[in-house]
Design an enzyme around this catalytic site. Structure first.
Site, PDB file in Angstrom:
ATOM      1  CD  GLU A 106      10.325  41.673 -11.874  1.00 40.13           C
ATOM      2  OE1 GLU A 106      10.109  42.015 -10.694  1.00 40.13           O
ATOM      3  OE2 GLU A 106       9.497  41.844 -12.781  1.00 40.13           O
ATOM      4  CB  SER A 165      -0.598 -13.855 -42.487  1.00 45.71           C
ATOM      5  OG  SER A 165      -1.732 -14.581 -42.911  1.00 45.71           O
TER       6      SER A 165
END
Length: 767
Positions: free
Chosen positions: A77, A335
């Site tokens: 690029e 419990s």
């Protein structure tokens, strides 16, 4: 002369204009609602939150990206990226010449800096737009370093659809980190932003392959990559399955995003385990009752890192309230708090693992707790009561320890129990009479794996490990071994150093919540099932609903490599824990042959402590369980001042346990005969409580043609009011008689409790 001043002033005016323009039109670097992503510990994206335009990104730095990708990007690029000032005049002139000669756009001549400028500030493809792009590129070079500009490109480049940035593209298209790209993959992703819609590899693999090959050939021509490597890469086909957006841990991601502003939130989760847990939840969906959900939490207790978090059975199922995170919801814990009260009572010297506790009906003001499995069991040890999750022994111990003190101890380590407005902790909290969160419960359970110190969960790697002492190392070790099925003392040679799965269940009142919390050698596992709207679910309880899921999660965790199995943490017996023997009913060790040792039991002992049997307050009548008597030379009871009277101590079983004792162990048999010559002074002893109307072990039948059996029961003796229980459930407030209409065949247990603590009981069968 004015020419000289103009030469000096014009540059200053130009510089001032540039400075002013920079202030008037600053770089749009920040977003009001940026895209955000939540990732696992290894970087795998779990869930994404798009920005206001529906775009999502996976933020990366230059170090997070493969050098191969950077080579392909820059050399294809913008070869002069590191040298030009943001604009490359030669590239622009070359592009303009190519465009004029061909009559169409062949090359844009844009540098990477100019592409970043267009991404930050989109503009039309006109001459004015190009000027604006050049201006933004110069601004970028003025304010940012080359590394910062490149990082912006890495995170803003378009990759098709709603994807921006190399991080998002690599994970979605390739399922891997951008740090581990191959040469072919690096070339593909380098060219994709040129035409992201036209080159999308999941839709147009042939086009993507042609573009990728162009990059590969360029890398060979520029001698960036070895020709042989390029040749091999050219042979790789481009074929990708349809892209998959991150869809793991949505409720946890939402929880974390609400608490931090970071664009990338790195968690401690194991992506593979999280995926397995969510698949497991979906498989369980069909087994759950309608409108029911579940929650699962997995924590590495060696580091307290959360490795798996499932807040609901299916986030997309609104009929099951899938959007509600039940890991953080406040529910009745049933419990699951019982191990804590027993551990704290061990430290307080109130009990030891084989202490004699009472599973008998009791009344605490208006509170009359029962057992989950119905019925009462009489004399039980602490370890047996914990394993069987009996309610009355836990209430007995909490009464001695203090409910407010117990709640404060848990709150200090992060388990903040919630109570209705205006109410205080009371005895019901040990059976679920308060609210708690699954994540806080699991964190508190870490005390049993971390030598008594409870630590906070860590969801983010940077969170420090924070822990506080809850109980002693010895008490935590004993409770964990009991929950793991190792209540019976063993020698160190036979005791497993690696503790097997220890677990505890819980069921809230009305079957609204079913819980299971497990501790395996490395992980804490928390399970909840129920309806998020708190509607009762008949037949749902911890052992039947949550434990099977707990076992499946535990199996997932154990299916790891042999190396991990070898490195499992060990839990050796602390020096404060020893073995010993104690005697019932007194609770302490007695010499061989002592008549007060009615039953001898082996036990783990903490600090060699042997506290006497814990009496239930108000349940022992006048005499208590330890009687001082005087005997004559014939072994008969006499008054203390009788000739040749000798003092003796007789350990008696607690009075409420009489109905469960054989005849030879009851008080009438244990106490010697009274002497007629010199009897002891009479005391105001309670008249024994007798149950009339059915005998122990009776088999009852209904009359021919009758669907019910009318059974009338009454009592004789005792004192004060009476309370009746059928299979553990209260059936009458008070009274000396009761009428039962029984229609279901089976075994029954009927008990009556008087105000003095006496209990009369009978077991019978209806055919």
């Amino acid at each position: 002369m004015w020419h000289r001043y103009l030469i000096v002033v014009l540059p200053l005016i130009l510089l001032a204009g540039v400075w002013l323009a920079d202030r008037i039109w600053p770089l749009p670097l920040f977003q009001v609602n940026p895209a955000r992503v939540v990732v696992a510990a290894d970087g795998t994206p779990l869930w994404r939150f798009a920005d206001e335009n529906g775009i999502w990104r996976y933020p990366v730095t230059i170090d997070d990206v493969s050098p191969r990708y950077l080579d392909a990007l820059i050399n294809y690029e913008d070869r002069w990226f590191w040298d030009h000032p943001g604009v490359n005049p030669l590239s622009i002139l070359r592009a303009a010449g190519q465009d004029l000669l061909s009559g169409k756009v062949i090359s844009g001549g844009s540098t990477l800096t100019m592409q970043v400028a267009r991404l930050l500030d989109p503009h039309p493809r006109t001459f004015g737009g190009k000027i604006r792009q050049v201006w933004r590129a110069l601004q970028l070079e003025w304010h940012l370093s080359k590394e910062q500009i490149l990082t912006l490109y890495l995170n803003r480049a378009p990759f098709g659809g709603t994807l921006q940035g190399i991080g998002a593209a690599s994970w979605v298209y390739l399922g891997k980190s951008p740090k581990h790209l191959s040469y072919a993959e690096a070339a593909l992703l380098a060219v994709l932003p040129q035409a992201p819609s036209r080159l999308r590899p999941d839709r147009w693999p042939e086009r993507a392959q042609v573009a990728r090959n162009k990059v590969l050939i360029r890398m060979a021509e520029q001698a960036v990559w070895e020709p042989q490597q390029v040749k091999e890469s050219l042979e790789e086909p481009v074929w990708l399955a349809p892209r998959q957006m991150p869809q793991l841990a949505p409720l946890l991601s939402r929880y974390l995003v609400s608490r931090t502003n970071a664009q990338k939130i790195t968690t401690t989760l194991d992506a593979s385990l999280q995926r397995q847990l969510e698949e497991l939840a979906l498989n369980w969906k069909a087994q759950l009752p309608p409108r029911s959900s579940l929650a699962m939490l997995v924590v590495d207790h060696t580091t307290m890192e959360v490795r798996g978090w499932v807040g609901s059975v299916d986030i997309n199922d609104q009929s099951r309230f899938g959007h509600v995170d039940m890991v953080t919801a406040i529910r009745s814990p049933g419990s699951v708090l019982k191990p804590f009260v027993y551990g704290l009572a061990l430290d307080d010297g109130l009990i030891h693992p084989t202490s004699l506790l009472q599973d008998v009906p009791r009344r605490f003001g208006d509170y009359r707790p029962g057992n989950f499995d119905t019925g009462f069991h009489g004399p039980v040890s602490m370890s047996d009561a914990l394993v069987r999750s009996l309610n009355l022994p836990a209430v007995q111990v909490l009464e001695a320890y203090g409910p407010k003190r117990f709640a404060a101890k848990l709150r200090n380590v992060g388990l903040d129990l919630r109570f209705p407005a205006g109410s205080e902790p009371n005895l019901s909290l040990i059976l679920g009479g308060g609210g708690a969160r699954l994540d806080q419960i699991v964190a508190a359970y870490s005390a049993f794996a971390r030598r008594g110190r409870a630590a906070q969960l860590r969801l983010l790697p940077e969170q420090p490990l924070m822990e506080r002492p809850l109980m002693s190392e010895g008490a935590a070790w004993i409770i964990r071994r009991i929950l793991a099925g190792e209540a019976q003392p063993q020698s160190d040679a036979t005791l497993p150093a690696v503790v097997p799965l220890a677990w505890k269940t819980g069921t809230s009142y009305g079957y609204r919540d079913a819980w299971a919390v497990g501790i395996n050698p490395r992980y804490l596992i928390g399970i909840w099932t129920g309806r998020p709207d708190s509607t009762p679910v008949a037949g749902q309880f911890g052992l039947g609903s949550a434990v099977p899921l707990l076992n499946q999660v535990n199996n997932l965790l154990q299916a790891s490599s042999a190396v991990q199995q070898v490195r499992l943490p060990v839990d050796p017996r602390p020096a404060s824990v020893s073995t010993g023997e104690i005697c019932w009913p007194g609770g302490q060790n007695l010499a061989a042959g002592d008549s007060n040792c009615r039953r001898r039991l082996a036990s783990w002992l903490l600090d060699n402590s042997q506290p006497p049997t814990l009496e239930a307050l108000g349940q022992e009548g006048i005499q208590g369980s330890r009687m001082l008597i005087w005997l004559d030379n014939k072994g008969k009871r006499v008054a203390a001042d009788c000739p040749k009277a000798t003092q003796h101590i007789v350990s008696l079983w607690p009075l409420p346990l009489e109905p469960w004792l054989p005849a030879s162990e009851r008080r009438s048999a244990r106490l010697p005969e009274v002497s007629a010559l010199c009897p002891p002074p009479q005391k105001d002893e309670v008249t024994p409580l007798l149950l009339l109307g059915v005998r122990e072990g009776a088999i009852l039948k209904r009359l021919p043609g009758e669907l019910r059996l009318a059974l009338r029961l009454s009592v004789q003796g005792g004192q004060g009011d009476r309370w009746w229980f059928l299979n553990g459930e209260p059936v009458s407030e008070s009274g000396k008689g009761i009428a039962l209409n029984l229609d279901k065949p089976g075994a029954y247990q009927v008990l009556v409790l008087d105000e003095g603590g006496q209990v009369a009981a009978a077991h019978f069968t209806l055919q």
